[in-house]
Design an enzyme around this catalytic site. Structure first.
Site, PDB file in Angstrom:
ATOM      1  N   HIS A 201       0.700  -4.781  10.392  1.00 42.47           N
ATOM      2  CA  HIS A 201       1.061  -5.689   9.303  1.00 42.47           C
ATOM      3  C   HIS A 201       2.350  -5.278   8.595  1.00 42.47           C
ATOM      4  O   HIS A 201       2.848  -6.018   7.743  1.00 42.47           O
ATOM      5  CB  HIS A 201      -0.085  -5.810   8.293  1.00 42.47           C
ATOM      6  CG  HIS A 201      -0.307  -4.605   7.438  1.00 42.47           C
ATOM      7  ND1 HIS A 201       0.038  -4.574   6.115  1.00 42.47           N
ATOM      8  CD2 HIS A 201      -0.844  -3.399   7.720  1.00 42.47           C
ATOM      9  CE1 HIS A 201      -0.292  -3.394   5.603  1.00 42.47           C
ATOM     10  NE2 HIS A 201      -0.821  -2.671   6.552  1.00 42.47           N
ATOM     11  N   CYS A 323      -2.809   0.928  -9.717  1.00 44.75           N
ATOM     12  CA  CYS A 323      -3.780   0.591 -10.762  1.00 44.75           C
ATOM     13  C   CYS A 323      -5.132   1.145 -10.359  1.00 44.75           C
ATOM     14  O   CYS A 323      -5.665   0.798  -9.306  1.00 44.75           O
ATOM     15  CB  CYS A 323      -3.848  -0.918 -10.938  1.00 44.75           C
ATOM     16  SG  CYS A 323      -4.843  -1.429 -12.332  1.00 44.75           S
TER      17      CYS A 323
END
Length: 377
Positions: A201, A323
């Site tokens: 990817h 995060c």
């Protein structure tokens, strides 16, 4: 939406999508001996052969798997397993402070099992040097694992020189080269690496597909158990459509690599010129970093707010921090290279691809200027 997060995932190319759909329609399992199975096997092996040709290696040296994380884990845990079976005790691993978590997480796990782990500190803008590596090696060093191109800064290592240091001592060398194909030249044989990991990817292939290069004659135990697929090293039914599409995508990406490199170089320079007047903005990546990546810090700005504002303005980018549990944690890559935690939280990564246009880069620069004003205001 202007997509500038190619270092995270390159959108699947039309050629890859068409190849995926074609191969996904085949009903057979590639391990089956009947004609339907063999039709699937042909597509599987064609995809592998295409990847091997693009990387300049023998197709038999490539294990098809689920991506870079799986490949990194297989190398670290597999080499450790082989070492312990041979020596009857834990050994020593050398890696770096700026590796992807796919390397650092298994390294930490090995440390908890009694392995000695050396984390090399980076030099300026994330570089590692042969002399530094040579000093870290020990008689019980079982593996060296150093990435080729950093995913946050784009810093490119001299992999051939680093691998040569390990080779003198007879130590296997692993390169996480996920960020390189389609942008940077690759020479696995010339570099002298023992292992290298890749994710489809990153070059326009499907997500959840990757390849692990294992140098001919290298013993690497399996770390999952099951059937005999992939030479027994990666059991489970192979992803025929994914491997075929990955090969098609990489064939196209490598054919256009030099043109892509020049295009991305122009785009990054254009983007940096467009944001140069933002007060206090600093560029983190070295000038010779992979042109795919631009890392910029806006001191005093909130990185999470910047990303949200950019998204509202139609630009997809990423933070130089991750995060976790709802709290912006400073990037380990950025803090290792000398940024303060506050500056690491104020850092963004823009990454470009073959389909990115100059107009999109100009619009993204305008959006960053406006987002910076909102964030600081």
């Amino acid at each position: 939406m202007i997509y500038l997060d190619y270092a995270a995932t390159h959108p699947m190319t039309p050629e890859a999508l068409a190849a995926y759909v074609e191969a996904a329609g085949l009903p057979g399992n590639p391990a089956s001996v009947h004609s339907a199975g063999q039709a699937a096997r042909e597509r599987l092996e064609e995809g592998r052969a295409r990847v091997a040709a693009a990387l300049g290696v023998d197709a038999r040296t490539l294990i098809a798997n689920g991506g870079g994380t799986e490949g990194d884990n297989h190398v670290l845990l597999g080499v450790a397993r082989a070492w312990e079976e041979t020596h009857g005790r834990p050994g020593h691993l050398v890696t770096t402070l700026t590796e992807h978590s796919a390397v650092l997480a298994p390294a930490r796990w090995l440390a908890a099992q009694g392995w000695a782990v050396t984390l090399l500190p980076p030099g300026a803008q994330g570089r590692y040097h042969p002399g530094q590596l040579a000093e870290a090696l020990r008689d019980d060093t079982a593996l060296v694992s150093i990435h080729h191109a950093n995913n946050e800064l784009g810093t490119v290592q001299d992999t051939a020189a680093l691998a040569a240091v390990a080779a003198v001592r007879g130590i296997p060398y692993h390169s996480d080269a996920v960020q390189a194909p389609g942008v940077l030249p690759l020479d696995l044989t010339g570099w002298g690496v023992t292992f290298a990991t890749f994710s489809a990817h990153k070059w326009g292939g499907p997500r959840g597909v990757g390849f692990l290069y294992v140098k001919r004659g290298t013993a690497l135990p399996a770390v999952t158990l099951g059937g005999g697929q992939e030479g027994g090293l990666r059991p489970g039914t192979q992803n025929t459509a994914g491997v075929y599409a990955a090969g098609v995508a990489l064939t196209h990406a490598e054919a256009a690599r030099e043109e892509t490199f020049a295009h991305l170089t122009r785009l990054r320079e254009r983007f940096l010129q467009g944001v140069a007047l933002i007060p206090g903005l600093r560029v983190n990546h070295p000038p010779d970093a992979s042109p795919k990546v631009a890392s910029v810090t806006l001191p005093g700005a909130d990185g999470e707010a910047l990303l949200m504002n950019l998204d509202l303005l139609g630009v997809s980018a990423s933070a130089g921090s991750a995060c976790a549990a709802g709290t912006m944690q400073p990037s380990h890559v950025l803090t290792a290279t000398g940024l303060s935690e506050a500056d690491a939280r104020s850092t963004l990564r823009f990454s470009f691809g073959r389909a990115t246009t100059g107009a999109e880069v100009d619009a993204a620069a305008d959006a960053l200027r406006q987002a910076a004003e909102w964030s600081r205001g």
